[in-house]
Design an enzyme around this catalytic site. Structure first.
Site, PDB file in Angstrom:
ATOM      1  N   HIS A 255      45.353   6.713  55.455  1.00 16.74           N
ATOM      2  CA  HIS A 255      46.225   5.597  55.073  1.00 16.74           C
ATOM      3  C   HIS A 255      45.810   5.080  53.713  1.00 16.74           C
ATOM      4  O   HIS A 255      44.620   5.100  53.385  1.00 16.74           O
ATOM      5  CB  HIS A 255      46.137   4.461  56.106  1.00 16.74           C
ATOM      6  CG  HIS A 255      47.278   3.487  56.015  1.00 16.74           C
ATOM      7  ND1 HIS A 255      47.255   2.414  55.163  1.00 16.74           N
ATOM      8  CD2 HIS A 255      48.464   3.446  56.660  1.00 16.74           C
ATOM      9  CE1 HIS A 255      48.397   1.745  55.299  1.00 16.74           C
ATOM     10  NE2 HIS A 255      49.147   2.357  56.195  1.00 16.74           N
ATOM     11  N   GLU A 310      51.744   6.008  62.598  1.00 22.61           N
ATOM     12  CA  GLU A 310      52.799   6.993  62.846  1.00 22.61           C
ATOM     13  C   GLU A 310      52.396   7.986  63.927  1.00 22.61           C
ATOM     14  O   GLU A 310      53.255   8.559  64.593  1.00 22.61           O
ATOM     15  CB  GLU A 310      53.142   7.730  61.549  1.00 22.61           C
ATOM     16  CG  GLU A 310      53.550   6.760  60.466  1.00 22.61           C
ATOM     17  CD  GLU A 310      54.724   7.226  59.640  1.00 22.61           C
ATOM     18  OE1 GLU A 310      54.961   8.429  59.594  1.00 22.61           O
ATOM     19  OE2 GLU A 310      55.379   6.359  59.050  1.00 22.61           O
TER      20      GLU A 310
HETATM   21  N1  ACO Z   1      45.010  15.257  56.636  1.00 30.43           N
HETATM   22  C1  ACO Z   1      44.101  16.009  55.992  1.00 30.43           C
HETATM   23  N2  ACO Z   1      43.413  15.584  54.931  1.00 30.43           N
HETATM   24  C2  ACO Z   1      43.656  14.349  54.501  1.00 30.43           C
HETATM   25  C3  ACO Z   1      44.590  13.513  55.130  1.00 30.43           C
HETATM   26  C4  ACO Z   1      45.271  14.009  56.237  1.00 30.43           C
HETATM   27  N3  ACO Z   1      46.176  13.285  56.894  1.00 30.43           N
HETATM   28  N4  ACO Z   1      44.641  12.326  54.483  1.00 30.43           N
HETATM   29  C5  ACO Z   1      43.759  12.420  53.485  1.00 30.43           C
HETATM   30  N5  ACO Z   1      43.166  13.650  53.482  1.00 30.43           N
HETATM   31  C6  ACO Z   1      42.105  14.132  52.601  1.00 30.43           C
HETATM   32  C7  ACO Z   1      42.659  14.840  51.440  1.00 30.43           C
HETATM   33  O1  ACO Z   1      41.798  15.947  51.203  1.00 30.43           O
HETATM   34  C8  ACO Z   1      42.522  13.858  50.306  1.00 30.43           C
HETATM   35  O2  ACO Z   1      42.139  14.511  49.166  1.00 30.43           O
HETATM   36  P1  ACO Z   1      43.225  15.232  48.173  1.00 30.43           P
HETATM   37  O3  ACO Z   1      44.117  14.109  47.658  1.00 30.43           O
HETATM   38  O4  ACO Z   1      42.362  15.830  47.156  1.00 30.43           O
HETATM   39  O5  ACO Z   1      43.971  16.221  48.992  1.00 30.43           O
HETATM   40  C9  ACO Z   1      41.341  12.970  50.729  1.00 30.43           C
HETATM   41  O6  ACO Z   1      41.335  13.030  52.137  1.00 30.43           O
HETATM   42  C10 ACO Z   1      41.466  11.515  50.311  1.00 30.43           C
HETATM   43  O7  ACO Z   1      42.713  10.996  50.701  1.00 30.43           O
HETATM   44  P2  ACO Z   1      43.069   9.444  50.480  1.00 30.43           P
HETATM   45  O8  ACO Z   1      42.772   9.036  49.089  1.00 30.43           O
HETATM   46  O9  ACO Z   1      42.488   8.665  51.587  1.00 30.43           O
HETATM   47  O10 ACO Z   1      44.631   9.500  50.741  1.00 30.43           O
HETATM   48  P3  ACO Z   1      45.791   8.714  49.978  1.00 30.43           P
HETATM   49  O11 ACO Z   1      45.523   7.248  49.966  1.00 30.43           O
HETATM   50  O12 ACO Z   1      46.113   9.373  48.694  1.00 30.43           O
HETATM   51  O13 ACO Z   1      46.997   9.018  50.963  1.00 30.43           O
HETATM   52  C11 ACO Z   1      48.169   9.178  52.966  1.00 30.43           C
HETATM   53  C12 ACO Z   1      47.198   8.330  52.148  1.00 30.43           C
HETATM   54  C13 ACO Z   1      49.390   9.529  52.090  1.00 30.43           C
HETATM   55  C14 ACO Z   1      48.638   8.366  54.174  1.00 30.43           C
HETATM   56  C15 ACO Z   1      47.450  10.452  53.412  1.00 30.43           C
HETATM   57  O14 ACO Z   1      46.330  10.130  54.198  1.00 30.43           O
HETATM   58  C16 ACO Z   1      48.376  11.409  54.130  1.00 30.43           C
HETATM   59  O15 ACO Z   1      49.042  12.232  53.501  1.00 30.43           O
HETATM   60  N6  ACO Z   1      48.434  11.327  55.510  1.00 30.43           N
HETATM   61  C17 ACO Z   1      49.360  12.150  56.254  1.00 30.43           C
HETATM   62  C18 ACO Z   1      50.776  11.570  56.242  1.00 30.43           C
HETATM   63  C19 ACO Z   1      50.916  10.324  57.109  1.00 30.43           C
HETATM   64  O16 ACO Z   1      50.379  10.242  58.205  1.00 30.43           O
HETATM   65  N7  ACO Z   1      51.655   9.338  56.585  1.00 30.43           N
HETATM   66  C20 ACO Z   1      51.909   8.075  57.292  1.00 30.43           C
HETATM   67  C21 ACO Z   1      51.065   6.964  56.741  1.00 30.43           C
HETATM   68  S1  ACO Z   1      51.211   5.500  57.722  1.00 30.43           S
HETATM   69  C22 ACO Z   1      52.515   4.657  57.082  1.00 30.43           C
HETATM   70  O17 ACO Z   1      52.938   4.929  56.003  1.00 30.43           O
HETATM   71  C23 ACO Z   1      53.197   3.633  57.925  1.00 30.43           C
END
Ligand code: ACO
Length: 369
Positions: A255, A310
């Site tokens: 998140h 979600e």
């Molecule tokens: N699965 C696997 N690896 C992940 C995930 C995940 N769900 N989330 C983060 N990471 C990893 C990635 O390797 C990321 O590095 P990268 O950008 O080099 O690939 C690293 O962790 C760091 O990520 P964050 O900086 O914490 O993530 P960010 O803040 O950019 O994104 C987000 C947050 C978009 C929610 C992300 O975690 C994601 O894509 N999750 C899956 C989609 C999802 O569940 N969305 C719903 C969110 S809840 C809502 O909106 C109501």
């Protein structure tokens, strides 16, 4: 031609990130500690001891009355005629936005908006979405049953039969956790519309249009797809490792704001675990989550990647029998409480929202001869 200088660009924040655009006493999102408070009350406590109508009333009035009821409302005849006229392929969010707009045309909604306006639109929209879902399936809409509270009433009007108490409770919990989340894009939209002294139906219709975008309304149906690919709990570990090795993101985890476990996911999980007859979707989700959290912690020791709302929204919505294309519209129904509370709050201390921009176009020039 004048020699008047063009303005120097001033600092700005793309997407208004980090910009404080107002004050609100409604919701507090604390990403570090994993806290979500509505008027100071913890989301987990509200789910455990309240209902969606009680939470909506809390947001509107500030008063906590767990016995507060709000049955769904009948659909005005002109609105029903419009829903009947929509193509069956209409997206549910388009149908809901259209219904709200048409509803506004049938109401007297003078400035300023009132709690009664908020109640009226919040109790109308579930009937409209249920009617549309039936009409597109070739079924007749069902009249509200005033003896049922809002979420039970919505399920009754959707399915044509009363749902069991646990199913209604699970969807009610989802509605509570979806009610309010600060100055998100759709809520801010509702406040902007209200700041012009426009009416509550216009503000909510605009908010629905904003939530329709995939960057906001989210895609819990992608969680459903991933769970379907996992298939069974014993296949979960292999599937998760392969997905991460491919560089895939696991839907429902991580998140932007929450570093701790999303309190909305925690509240939904508690409800899910308490269900005696868990739908298969919930059962699988609970089992897969533990595996995912373990593998993510192993692969990303530097980053707290926890479950987000979600992940549990999807199986709860599937479990109560909603078609995946209704998920964003169900999210919108739940957010009616927050939108309308923000509309009331904006109206109570109104100032037209009108930000500024840096002009980056051509300098002053003469039209070509
Ligand atoms: N699965 C696997 N690896 C992940 C995930 C995940 N769900 N989330 C983060 N990471 C990893 C990635 O390797 C990321 O590095 P990268 O950008 O080099 O690939 C690293 O962790 C760091 O990520 P964050 O900086 O914490 O993530 P960010 O803040 O950019 O994104 C987000 C947050 C978009 C929610 C992300 O975690 C994601 O894509 N999750 C899956 C989609 C999802 O569940 N969305 C719903 C969110 S809840 C809502 O909106 C109501």
């Amino acid at each position: 031609m004048t020699d008047a200088p063009m303005p120097e660009p001033r600092p700005f924040s793309p997407g208004l990130e980090g910009v404080v655009a107002g004050e609100s006493s409604l919701g507090y999102v604390d990403g570090e500690r994993g806290r979500l408070l509505y008027r100071g009350y913890r989301i987990g406590d509200l789910v455990a001891h309240g209902t969606y109508p009680a939470v909506a009333n809390l947001l509107w009035t500030g008063d906590w009355d767990p016995t507060h009821r709000l049955p769904t409302a009948p659909i005005p005849a002109p609105v029903l005629a419009i829903l009947r006229a929509l193509p069956t392929a209409t997206k549910p969010m388009d149908a809901l936005r259209t219904a709200v707009s048409a509803w506004g045309a049938t109401q007297d909604l003078p400035w300023p908006p009132t709690v009664e306006h908020a109640r009226a639109i919040t109790s109308f929209s579930p009937s409209a979405l249920a009617a549309f879902a039936r009409l597109r399936a070739g079924l007749e809409p069902i009249e509200p049953d005033p003896s049922l509270d809002l979420v039970e009433g919505f399920l009754y009007q959707l399915n044509g039969e009363r749902s069991d108490a646990e199913t209604a409770r699970a969807l009610d919990a989802y509605f509570i956790v979806g009610s309010e989340h600060g100055f998100n894009a759709s809520t801010f939209t509702a406040r902007v519309v209200t700041s012009t002294r426009s009416d509550i139906a216009s503000a909510v219709a605009a908010a629905i249009g904003t939530m329709k975008g995939p960057l906001h309304g989210g895609a819990p149906s992608e969680v459903v797809d991933q769970l379907a690919q996992v298939g069974s709990a014993d296949h979960a570990e292999a599937w998760v490792r392969e997905a991460l090795d491919r560089g895939d993101r696991l839907m429902g985890f991580g998140h932007r704001v929450y570093r701790a476990y999303d309190p909305r996911a925690a509240a939904l999980r508690t409800v899910a675990e308490g269900m005696e007859h868990r739908p298969d979707w919930l059962e699988l989700a609970i089992q897969v989550e533990d595996v995912v959290l373990r593998v993510l912690a192993e692969k990303h020791p530097e980053r707290a990647l926890k479950t987000n709302v979600e992940f549990y929204a999807a199986p709860v919505l599937m479990g109560v029998g909603l078609a995946p294309d209704l998920f964003p519209a169900a999210f919108s129904l739940s957010r009616h409480a927050g939108w309308t509370a923000h509309i009331l709050e904006q109206a109570a201390d109104n100032r037209l929202i009108r930000p500024d921009s840096n002009y980056v176009g051509p300098a002053e020039r003469d039209l070509p001869a």
